[in-house]
Design a protein around this motif. Structure first.
Motif, PDB file in Angstrom:
ATOM      1  N   VAL A  10       0.839  -1.204   0.000  1.00  0.00           N
ATOM      2  CA  VAL A  10       0.000   0.000   0.000  1.00  0.00           C
ATOM      3  C   VAL A  10       0.874   1.254   0.000  1.00  0.00           C
ATOM      4  CG1 VAL A  10      -1.664   1.354   1.327  1.00  0.00           C
ATOM      5  CG2 VAL A  10      -1.994  -1.107   1.080  1.00  0.00           C
ATOM      6  N   HIS A  54     -12.520   5.671  -3.432  1.00  0.00           N
ATOM      7  CA  HIS A  54     -12.671   5.079  -2.102  1.00  0.00           C
ATOM      8  C   HIS A  54     -14.112   5.153  -1.591  1.00  0.00           C
ATOM      9  CE1 HIS A  54     -11.277   3.180   1.418  1.00  0.00           C
ATOM     10  NE2 HIS A  54     -11.453   4.196   2.222  1.00  0.00           N
ATOM     11  N   ILE A  61     -16.383  -2.853   0.626  1.00  0.00           N
ATOM     12  CA  ILE A  61     -15.444  -3.546   1.524  1.00  0.00           C
ATOM     13  C   ILE A  61     -16.082  -3.758   2.899  1.00  0.00           C
ATOM     14  CG2 ILE A  61     -13.220  -3.344   2.730  1.00  0.00           C
ATOM     15  CD1 ILE A  61     -12.215  -1.763   0.234  1.00  0.00           C
ATOM     16  N   PRO A  67     -11.823  -7.573   7.673  1.00  0.00           N
ATOM     17  CA  PRO A  67     -10.834  -7.431   6.595  1.00  0.00           C
ATOM     18  C   PRO A  67     -10.215  -8.785   6.247  1.00  0.00           C
ATOM     19  CG  PRO A  67     -10.322  -6.001   8.481  1.00  0.00           C
ATOM     20  CD  PRO A  67     -11.423  -6.884   8.903  1.00  0.00           C
ATOM     21  N   TRP A  73     -12.181  -4.568  12.152  1.00  0.00           N
ATOM     22  CA  TRP A  73     -11.946  -3.261  11.525  1.00  0.00           C
ATOM     23  C   TRP A  73     -11.296  -2.320  12.528  1.00  0.00           C
ATOM     24  CZ3 TRP A  73     -12.683  -3.727   6.521  1.00  0.00           C
ATOM     25  CH2 TRP A  73     -13.608  -4.656   6.052  1.00  0.00           C
TER      26      TRP A  73
ATOM     27  N   ALA B  18      -4.909   2.580  -3.382  1.00  0.00           N
ATOM     28  CA  ALA B  18      -4.015   2.228  -2.263  1.00  0.00           C
ATOM     29  C   ALA B  18      -4.778   2.193  -0.939  1.00  0.00           C
ATOM     30  CB  ALA B  18      -2.850   3.225  -2.191  1.00  0.00           C
ATOM     31  N   VAL B  19      -5.570   3.243  -0.671  1.00  0.00           N
ATOM     32  CA  VAL B  19      -6.283   3.280   0.624  1.00  0.00           C
ATOM     33  C   VAL B  19      -7.378   2.203   0.670  1.00  0.00           C
ATOM     34  CG1 VAL B  19      -5.742   5.730   0.965  1.00  0.00           C
ATOM     35  CG2 VAL B  19      -7.955   5.099   0.013  1.00  0.00           C
ATOM     36  N   SER B  20      -7.933   1.855  -0.500  1.00  0.00           N
ATOM     37  CA  SER B  20      -8.940   0.787  -0.542  1.00  0.00           C
ATOM     38  C   SER B  20      -8.299  -0.560  -0.218  1.00  0.00           C
ATOM     39  CB  SER B  20      -9.600   0.719  -1.924  1.00  0.00           C
ATOM     40  OG  SER B  20     -10.217   1.953  -2.230  1.00  0.00           O
ATOM     41  N   LEU B  21      -7.084  -0.778  -0.750  1.00  0.00           N
ATOM     42  CA  LEU B  21      -6.338  -2.006  -0.446  1.00  0.00           C
ATOM     43  C   LEU B  21      -6.055  -2.116   1.045  1.00  0.00           C
ATOM     44  CD1 LEU B  21      -3.488  -2.442  -3.113  1.00  0.00           C
ATOM     45  CD2 LEU B  21      -5.196  -4.140  -2.424  1.00  0.00           C
ATOM     46  N   MET B  22      -5.654  -0.989   1.644  1.00  0.00           N
ATOM     47  CA  MET B  22      -5.342  -0.994   3.079  1.00  0.00           C
ATOM     48  C   MET B  22      -6.583  -1.382   3.882  1.00  0.00           C
ATOM     49  SD  MET B  22      -2.900  -0.415   5.298  1.00  0.00           S
ATOM     50  CE  MET B  22      -1.808   0.954   5.636  1.00  0.00           C
ATOM     51  N   LEU B  23      -7.737  -0.845   3.494  1.00  0.00           N
ATOM     52  CA  LEU B  23      -8.973  -1.171   4.211  1.00  0.00           C
ATOM     53  C   LEU B  23      -9.359  -2.637   3.985  1.00  0.00           C
ATOM     54  CD1 LEU B  23     -11.330   0.105   5.917  1.00  0.00           C
ATOM     55  CD2 LEU B  23     -12.600   0.218   3.776  1.00  0.00           C
ATOM     56  N   PHE B  24      -9.291  -3.073   2.740  1.00  0.00           N
ATOM     57  CA  PHE B  24      -9.690  -4.443   2.405  1.00  0.00           C
ATOM     58  C   PHE B  24      -8.785  -5.474   3.081  1.00  0.00           C
ATOM     59  CE2 PHE B  24      -9.209  -8.095  -0.619  1.00  0.00           C
ATOM     60  CZ  PHE B  24     -10.462  -8.659  -0.384  1.00  0.00           C
ATOM     61  N   LEU B  25      -7.469  -5.225   3.065  1.00  0.00           N
ATOM     62  CA  LEU B  25      -6.522  -6.218   3.590  1.00  0.00           C
ATOM     63  C   LEU B  25      -6.376  -6.116   5.107  1.00  0.00           C
ATOM     64  CD1 LEU B  25      -3.779  -5.877   0.819  1.00  0.00           C
ATOM     65  CD2 LEU B  25      -5.430  -7.740   1.078  1.00  0.00           C
ATOM     66  N   ASN B  26      -6.074  -4.906   5.601  1.00  0.00           N
ATOM     67  CA  ASN B  26      -5.746  -4.749   7.026  1.00  0.00           C
ATOM     68  C   ASN B  26      -6.874  -4.133   7.847  1.00  0.00           C
ATOM     69  OD1 ASN B  26      -3.293  -5.749   6.276  1.00  0.00           O
ATOM     70  ND2 ASN B  26      -2.088  -3.948   6.822  1.00  0.00           N
ATOM     71  N   GLY B  27      -7.928  -3.653   7.177  1.00  0.00           N
ATOM     72  CA  GLY B  27      -9.046  -3.048   7.903  1.00  0.00           C
ATOM     73  C   GLY B  27      -8.698  -1.703   8.503  1.00  0.00           C
ATOM     74  N   ARG B  28      -7.701  -1.038   7.913  1.00  0.00           N
ATOM     75  CA  ARG B  28      -7.236   0.221   8.500  1.00  0.00           C
ATOM     76  C   ARG B  28      -7.408   1.411   7.572  1.00  0.00           C
ATOM     77  NH1 ARG B  28      -4.403  -0.158  13.207  1.00  0.00           N
ATOM     78  NH2 ARG B  28      -3.854  -2.284  13.781  1.00  0.00           N
ATOM     79  N   VAL B  29      -7.451   2.589   8.201  1.00  0.00           N
ATOM     80  CA  VAL B  29      -7.435   3.855   7.488  1.00  0.00           C
ATOM     81  C   VAL B  29      -5.983   4.166   7.135  1.00  0.00           C
ATOM     82  CG1 VAL B  29      -7.770   6.328   7.847  1.00  0.00           C
ATOM     83  CG2 VAL B  29      -9.496   4.702   8.642  1.00  0.00           C
TER      84      VAL B  29
END
Lengths: 142, 141
Positions: A10, A54, A61, A67, A73, B18-29
């Motif tokens: 990321v 997003h 999502i 996740p 989350w 990138a931020v969507s991947l972070m949310l989808f994978l790690n559940g984070r902002v």
């Protein structure tokens, strides 16, 4: 470990986005904020692009129970508009206008090996530590 | 001019991915000020992903430097003390205000967080007013 690898990917993609967008050029950022002078509005499209993507993905999502690589989350849920939020955003905005860097582009620009981003990032970390020291005594953010 | 708008939009879309991947994978902002702040104030089990995120940013930066060094071009002749004050304000302000351009401006607005909408309006307005004043005083550009 998987979370770490995901964060690495990321970070990489994010940095490429910043470079493509123009956010790593401080004079462009200052041009964007210079509404009353020689305004360069192009950077508004960085936010537009990021938010459109997003906004669409966020809802999809969050339909999942959790996740992919984590059990829960970690998204902020606080709603109150506090003095800390407003004063903090104000100080950040002034610093952003003064230096033309926000945190992501500044860290990414360390790769240029120029002095300015390095000085900026060190000062930014000092500012974060300073906040923590003051917050320990005053508990501002609670 | 048109080219710059398209690059900005494309860069924004990449950031959105990138931020969507972070949310989808790690559940984070993906809030960069918060990630850095957490990395320098280590809490058990919560440091390595933050450090690796920063490593990812730096690897991305090095890739940009190799492929297109002009993205780091700076026509600014900012004096050192100005950069120091700017960095201090950004570091202090983003932690006091719980976020920066990424966490509030992209992630927060995308999920329609009222705090992030307010913070983003405030930091852009503060930046606009600050630049106007600095230019009057001859401090920048």
């Amino acid at each position: 470990m998987k979370n770490g690898l995901a964060a690495l990917v990321v970070g990489f993609v994010f940095a490429i986005g910043l470079g493509v967008s123009g956010m790593t050029q401080p004079e462009k950022v200052i041009g964007f904020l210079d509404i009353f002078g020689s305004w360069d509005p192009s950077l508004i499209f960085v936010m537009v692009g990021g938010i459109v993507v997003h906004f669409a993905t966020y809802k999809l999502i969050r339909k999942r129970g959790s996740p992919l690589l984590s059990t829960k989350w970690h998204v902020p849920t606080k709603k109150e508009i506090t003095p800390a939020l407003v004063i903090g955003a104000t100080l950040f905005g002034v610093g952003w206008g003064l230096g033309g860097y926000c945190p992501g582009p500044a860290v990414t620009s360390l790769a240029s090996f120029d002095a300015a981003p390095a000085i900026f990032v060190l000062s930014m970390i000092a500012g974060m530590i300073l906040f923590r020291q003051i917050d320990k005594k005053l508990n501002i953010q609670k | 001019m048109q080219h710059e708008w398209i690059s900005a939009l494309l860069g924004g879309v990449i950031i959105g991915i990138a931020v969507s991947l972070m949310l989808f994978l790690n559940g984070r902002v993906t809030g960069i000020s918060g990630i850095i702040n957490g990395a320098i104030a280590p809490a058990k089990g919560d440091t390595s992903w933050r450090v690796l995120f920063v490593v990812g940013l730096l690897l991305g930066g090095l890739t940009l430097k190799a492929l297109s060094p002009a993205v780091f071009s700076s026509g600014l002749k900012t004096e050192t003390w100005t950069t120091v004050v700017a960095g201090l304000l950004v570091g202090f302000g983003t932690i006091l205000g719980s976020g920066c351009t990424s966490g509030h401006g992209v992630c927060g607005i995308s999920r329609m967080s009222p705090r992030s909408v307010v913070a983003t309006v405030v930091f852009i307005a503060a930046g606009v007013i600050a630049v106007a004043i600095f230019k009057k005083l001859g401090l920048s550009l």
